[in-house]
Write a protein that holds these residues in place. Structure first.
Motif, PDB file in Angstrom:
ATOM      1  N   CYS A  23       1.154   7.201  -8.549  1.00 15.55           N
ATOM      2  CA  CYS A  23      -0.381   7.843  -9.086  1.00 15.55           C
ATOM      3  C   CYS A  23      -1.347   7.049  -8.050  1.00 15.55           C
ATOM      4  N   GLN A  24      -2.615   6.968  -8.042  1.00 13.29           N
ATOM      5  CA  GLN A  24      -3.136   7.060  -7.340  1.00 13.29           C
ATOM      6  C   GLN A  24      -4.122   5.799  -7.651  1.00 13.29           C
ATOM      7  N   ASP A  25      -3.569   4.603  -8.456  1.00 14.96           N
ATOM      8  CA  ASP A  25      -3.837   3.711  -8.440  1.00 14.96           C
ATOM      9  C   ASP A  25      -3.077   2.659  -8.285  1.00 14.96           C
ATOM     10  N   GLU A  26      -1.773   3.100  -8.529  1.00 13.75           N
ATOM     11  CA  GLU A  26      -0.340   2.424  -8.086  1.00 13.75           C
ATOM     12  C   GLU A  26      -0.770   2.427  -6.088  1.00 13.75           C
ATOM     13  N   VAL A  27      -0.939   3.667  -5.963  1.00 11.89           N
ATOM     14  CA  VAL A  27      -1.473   4.056  -4.298  1.00 11.89           C
ATOM     15  C   VAL A  27      -2.657   2.730  -3.873  1.00 11.89           C
ATOM     16  N   ILE A  28      -3.362   2.271  -4.488  1.00 13.13           N
ATOM     17  CA  ILE A  28      -4.494   1.751  -4.485  1.00 13.13           C
ATOM     18  C   ILE A  28      -4.100   0.505  -4.472  1.00 13.13           C
ATOM     19  N   ARG A  29      -3.422   0.082  -4.968  1.00 10.36           N
ATOM     20  CA  ARG A  29      -3.530  -1.567  -5.675  1.00 10.36           C
ATOM     21  C   ARG A  29      -2.020  -2.273  -4.903  1.00 10.36           C
ATOM     22  N   LEU A  30      -1.014  -1.112  -4.357  1.00 10.30           N
ATOM     23  CA  LEU A  30      -0.348  -2.003  -3.065  1.00 10.30           C
ATOM     24  C   LEU A  30      -1.667  -1.906  -1.998  1.00 10.30           C
TER      25      LEU A  30
ATOM     26  N   LEU B 280       3.166   6.018   5.721  1.00 11.54           N
ATOM     27  CA  LEU B 280       3.556   4.382   6.354  1.00 11.54           C
ATOM     28  C   LEU B 280       3.340   3.216   5.341  1.00 11.54           C
ATOM     29  N   TRP B 281       2.110   3.844   3.964  1.00  9.58           N
ATOM     30  CA  TRP B 281       2.348   3.430   2.668  1.00  9.58           C
ATOM     31  C   TRP B 281       3.865   3.540   1.792  1.00  9.58           C
ATOM     32  N   LEU B 282       4.761   4.976   2.201  1.00 11.63           N
ATOM     33  CA  LEU B 282       6.097   4.801   1.078  1.00 11.63           C
ATOM     34  C   LEU B 282       6.830   4.424   2.199  1.00 11.63           C
ATOM     35  N   TYR B 283       6.534   4.356   3.194  1.00 14.73           N
ATOM     36  CA  TYR B 283       7.674   3.648   4.587  1.00 14.73           C
ATOM     37  C   TYR B 283       7.767   1.435   4.224  1.00 14.73           C
ATOM     38  N   SER B 284       6.519   1.112   3.494  1.00 11.33           N
ATOM     39  CA  SER B 284       6.074   0.273   3.060  1.00 11.33           C
ATOM     40  C   SER B 284       6.572  -0.936   1.819  1.00 11.33           C
ATOM     41  N   PHE B 285       6.103   1.012   0.935  1.00 10.67           N
ATOM     42  CA  PHE B 285       6.164  -0.116  -0.407  1.00 10.67           C
ATOM     43  C   PHE B 285       7.407   0.950  -1.772  1.00 10.67           C
ATOM     44  N   ARG B 286       8.184   2.590  -0.733  1.00 11.75           N
ATOM     45  CA  ARG B 286       9.645   2.711  -1.722  1.00 11.75           C
ATOM     46  C   ARG B 286      10.372   2.811  -0.351  1.00 11.75           C
ATOM     47  N   PRO B 287      10.472   2.127  -0.090  1.00 12.65           N
ATOM     48  CA  PRO B 287      11.272   2.404   1.611  1.00 12.65           C
ATOM     49  C   PRO B 287      12.160   2.725   1.208  1.00 12.65           C
TER      50      PRO B 287
END
Lengths: 108, 291
Positions: B8-15, B154-161
């Motif tokens: 969700c958007q909140d998680e994306v922004i938090r990370l 890049l976000w997905l590579y970083s936080f959901r590898p």
């Protein structure tokens, strides 16, 4: 001798290269430098191009490949284009025209 | 695959707060490079603030100077910029910004072809904007939108590898687009995640909007930047730029082509041959800056 055209950026340009097409630079909407097709670049003309912030040029170089090699490379390129468009719907006019223009570009 | 990995958007922004912001100085350099009214002092003052770019400018100028003019060592940025031209400054800024961002922020190794693709889309989108006579502002926005269009990946590579690796394999196995596989796994695709990130960074809404719709512009083609970014990425893949063997073209939006006035036909079009030539030359030159 056959010649081979290609686009290069200004940083790759060297004195002695031949322009394949006229080269113009425009600043503030005003044409301020034009070199004709066939112009052989010199240190002086290169300095002018840098001063006028030219970015690209279309040059011709002596073709040093044998005709067999040219044919092989052309076939490889065409094959690669077919691979790239393998999943494309070429009955779609926009897709078909992109495909055609890419093939024409690689055939030049 | 279910939505066990829903994002969700909140998680994306938090990370996202763990990532550095897109450096403001990069936007300033790109703006000054693209502004024919900007003076050299302004450009030098920005470049001086980024030691990596400053060092690359001097290095390239010294190589060019020794090759073409037998100049002695160049030590100042004014001479260096005059010698190598603003086009090279722009390309170096793109490459430095994206690779520097990765080095500062990522713990996972991103394939170099990912960055090459981002830079290639960036130069392709900007050349396309120039070709169809967009305003200078849109041309700048095109450059930045192209550079950041896959920032969601890049976000997905970083936080959901691990989950993202599965999604890549799933997309390949089912032979579907990565965005469809992302949607199935996460309930959202990298384009939407990228839009959330660039909004959070405070980039112009037009850039976030273009990133959000770059795969499926649909009804959003009335926004020229949406149309530009979509066609720019398709063209990048069609020209096989960016260094990936996996370049594929499966869709181009007719609405985006119409918005940009791209009525190509089947005859050879010298203006498009020239456009493709310029794009290829810039992308190849930019790719050399990676090494």
């Amino acid at each position: 001798m056959n010649k081979r055209p290609r686009y290069i950026t200004l940083i790759e340009a060297e004195a002695g290269m031949e322009l394949a097409a006229p080269l113009s630079t425009i600043s503030h909407g005003i044409l301020n430098l034009t070199l004709p097709a066939g112009h052989i670049l010199t240190h002086n003309s290169l300095q002018q191009l840098y001063a006028h912030k030219a970015e690209f040029m279309f040059i011709v170089e002596p073709e040093d490949r044998a005709s067999e090699q040219i044919a092989i490379e052309a076939a490889e390129t065409a094959h690669r284009v077919m691979e790239i468009f393998a999943g494309a719907d070429l009955s779609d006019p926009a897709m078909a025209t992109l495909f055609n223009q890419i093939l024409i570009f690689h055939s030049k | 695959m279910n939505l066990a990995h829903s994002i969700c958007q909140d998680e994306v922004i938090r990370l996202c707060q763990q990532l550095p912001s897109f450096p403001l100085i990069i936007s300033k350099i790109l703006s000054a490079v693209n502004d024919t009214d900007a003076n050299l002092n302004e450009l030098v003052s920005y470049i001086e603030q980024d030691p990596v770019i400053a060092a690359r400018v001097l290095s390239l100028a010294n190589r060019a100077g020794s090759r073409t003019r037998n100049l002695s060592e160049i030590m100042d940025l004014y001479t260096a910029i005059s010698l190598i031209g603003v086009g090279n400054i722009r390309e170096m800024t793109l490459v430095s910004s994206i690779t520097g961002f990765a080095a500062d922020s990522l713990s996972v190794q991103i394939p170099e072809r990912f960055w090459r693709h981002c830079v290639a889309v960036s130069v392709c989108t900007q050349e396309l904007a120039r070709q169809i006579d967009m305003s200078r502002i849109t041309s700048e926005a095109a450059l930045v939108a192209g550079l950041l269009h896959d920032i969601g990946k890049l976000w997905l590579y970083s936080f959901r590898p691990e989950a993202y690796q599965e999604v890549w394999l799933e997309a390949r196995r089912r032979q579907v687009g990565i965005e469809d596989a992302e949607q199935a796994a996460f309930g959202v695709d990298h384009a939407v995640i990228g839009a959330w990130i660039t909004q959070y960074w405070g980039l112009p809404d037009s850039i976030s909007h273009a990133i959000k719709h770059h795969h499926a512009p649909g009804l959003h083609c009335s926004d020229p930047l949406v149309a530009l970014l979509h066609v720019g990425e398709v063209m990048t893949n069609a020209l096989d730029l960016g260094g990936a063997q996996g370049s594929r073209v499966t869709f181009i939006s007719t609405g985006a082509c119409e918005k940009l006035g791209l009525i190509w036909g089947c005859e050879a079009r010298p203006d498009f041959i020239s456009l493709f030539g310029r794009i290829t030359a810039r992308a190849h030159h930019a790719s050399m800056l990676f090494s």
